[in-house]
Scaffold this motif. Sequence first.
Motif, PDB file in Angstrom:
ATOM      1  N   PHE A   1      36.681  37.148  34.559  1.00 61.64           N
ATOM      2  CA  PHE A   1      36.410  37.018  36.053  1.00 61.64           C
ATOM      3  C   PHE A   1      35.118  37.817  36.353  1.00 61.64           C
ATOM      4  O   PHE A   1      34.309  37.059  37.156  1.00 61.64           O
ATOM      5  CB  PHE A   1      37.397  37.061  36.913  1.00 61.64           C
ATOM      6  CG  PHE A   1      37.298  36.731  38.392  1.00 61.64           C
ATOM      7  CD1 PHE A   1      37.167  35.545  38.792  1.00 61.64           C
ATOM      8  CD2 PHE A   1      36.907  37.716  39.373  1.00 61.64           C
ATOM      9  CE1 PHE A   1      36.863  34.869  40.013  1.00 61.64           C
ATOM     10  CE2 PHE A   1      36.610  37.450  40.595  1.00 61.64           C
ATOM     11  CZ  PHE A   1      36.383  36.011  40.904  1.00 61.64           C
ATOM     12  N   THR A   2      34.950  38.836  36.217  1.00 60.44           N
ATOM     13  CA  THR A   2      34.041  39.740  36.574  1.00 60.44           C
ATOM     14  C   THR A   2      32.866  39.325  35.981  1.00 60.44           C
ATOM     15  O   THR A   2      31.553  39.332  36.276  1.00 60.44           O
ATOM     16  CB  THR A   2      34.295  41.411  36.199  1.00 60.44           C
ATOM     17  OG1 THR A   2      35.286  41.646  37.027  1.00 60.44           O
ATOM     18  CG2 THR A   2      33.012  42.180  36.922  1.00 60.44           C
TER      19      THR A   2
ATOM     20  N   VAL B   1      31.465  35.922  37.259  1.00 63.30           N
ATOM     21  CA  VAL B   1      30.826  36.350  38.622  1.00 63.30           C
ATOM     22  C   VAL B   1      29.407  36.768  38.514  1.00 63.30           C
ATOM     23  O   VAL B   1      28.545  36.527  39.069  1.00 63.30           O
ATOM     24  CB  VAL B   1      31.800  37.285  39.360  1.00 63.30           C
ATOM     25  CG1 VAL B   1      30.559  37.808  40.857  1.00 63.30           C
ATOM     26  CG2 VAL B   1      32.858  36.398  39.884  1.00 63.30           C
ATOM     27  N   LEU B   2      29.237  37.794  37.288  1.00 67.24           N
ATOM     28  CA  LEU B   2      27.822  38.585  37.275  1.00 67.24           C
ATOM     29  C   LEU B   2      26.989  37.639  36.513  1.00 67.24           C
ATOM     30  O   LEU B   2      25.584  37.589  36.836  1.00 67.24           O
ATOM     31  CB  LEU B   2      28.091  39.635  36.473  1.00 67.24           C
ATOM     32  CG  LEU B   2      28.918  40.716  36.805  1.00 67.24           C
ATOM     33  CD1 LEU B   2      29.028  42.083  35.989  1.00 67.24           C
ATOM     34  CD2 LEU B   2      28.052  41.354  38.298  1.00 67.24           C
TER      35      LEU B   2
ATOM     36  N   ALA C   1      26.770  34.395  37.151  1.00 66.07           N
ATOM     37  CA  ALA C   1      26.724  33.068  37.881  1.00 66.07           C
ATOM     38  C   ALA C   1      25.474  33.214  38.740  1.00 66.07           C
ATOM     39  O   ALA C   1      24.943  34.169  39.052  1.00 66.07           O
ATOM     40  CB  ALA C   1      27.779  32.999  39.066  1.00 66.07           C
TER      41      ALA C   1
ATOM     42  N   TRP D   1      23.809  33.579  41.582  1.00 63.67           N
ATOM     43  CA  TRP D   1      24.374  33.672  43.124  1.00 63.67           C
ATOM     44  C   TRP D   1      23.065  33.515  43.977  1.00 63.67           C
ATOM     45  O   TRP D   1      23.055  33.547  45.226  1.00 63.67           O
ATOM     46  CB  TRP D   1      25.055  34.860  43.246  1.00 63.67           C
ATOM     47  CG  TRP D   1      25.917  35.058  42.518  1.00 63.67           C
ATOM     48  CD1 TRP D   1      26.491  35.396  41.395  1.00 63.67           C
ATOM     49  CD2 TRP D   1      27.427  34.213  43.075  1.00 63.67           C
ATOM     50  NE1 TRP D   1      28.010  35.104  41.111  1.00 63.67           N
ATOM     51  CE2 TRP D   1      28.536  34.115  42.330  1.00 63.67           C
ATOM     52  CE3 TRP D   1      27.657  33.360  44.081  1.00 63.67           C
ATOM     53  CZ2 TRP D   1      29.793  33.701  42.198  1.00 63.67           C
ATOM     54  CZ3 TRP D   1      28.775  32.874  44.373  1.00 63.67           C
ATOM     55  CH2 TRP D   1      29.973  33.105  43.561  1.00 63.67           C
TER      56      TRP D   1
END
Length: 98
Positions: A83-84, A87-88, A90, A92
């Motif tokens: 998950f981390t 997120v990193l 992606a 953003w």
Amino acid sequence: MEEIGVGIIGWLLKLLGLAARSMVWLVVAAWEYLIVNLAWYFGWPICRALSIGHFPKTEIGNGDNASLTEAILVCLVGLAVPFTIAVLLAPWENFGAS
């Protein structure tokens, strides 16, 4: 004529019951496979590497024999790391821009 209507309603209720039981079975099977097994196999090597081979005491193929605390911690690591990473990785920078 009433017997036909009652028969059709009974048949439809049995079909709905079968569909509901099938959905519950799929959810339970998916939970066990994805959360428990996949998270254990993701988290086990990471915990081993971070603890320099001390945690978890259970071997990688014996996740079912692990204590509850050990299984929860390893599975949480196994869920948190992918998950981390997602997120990193992606994009953003454009999130919420108008």
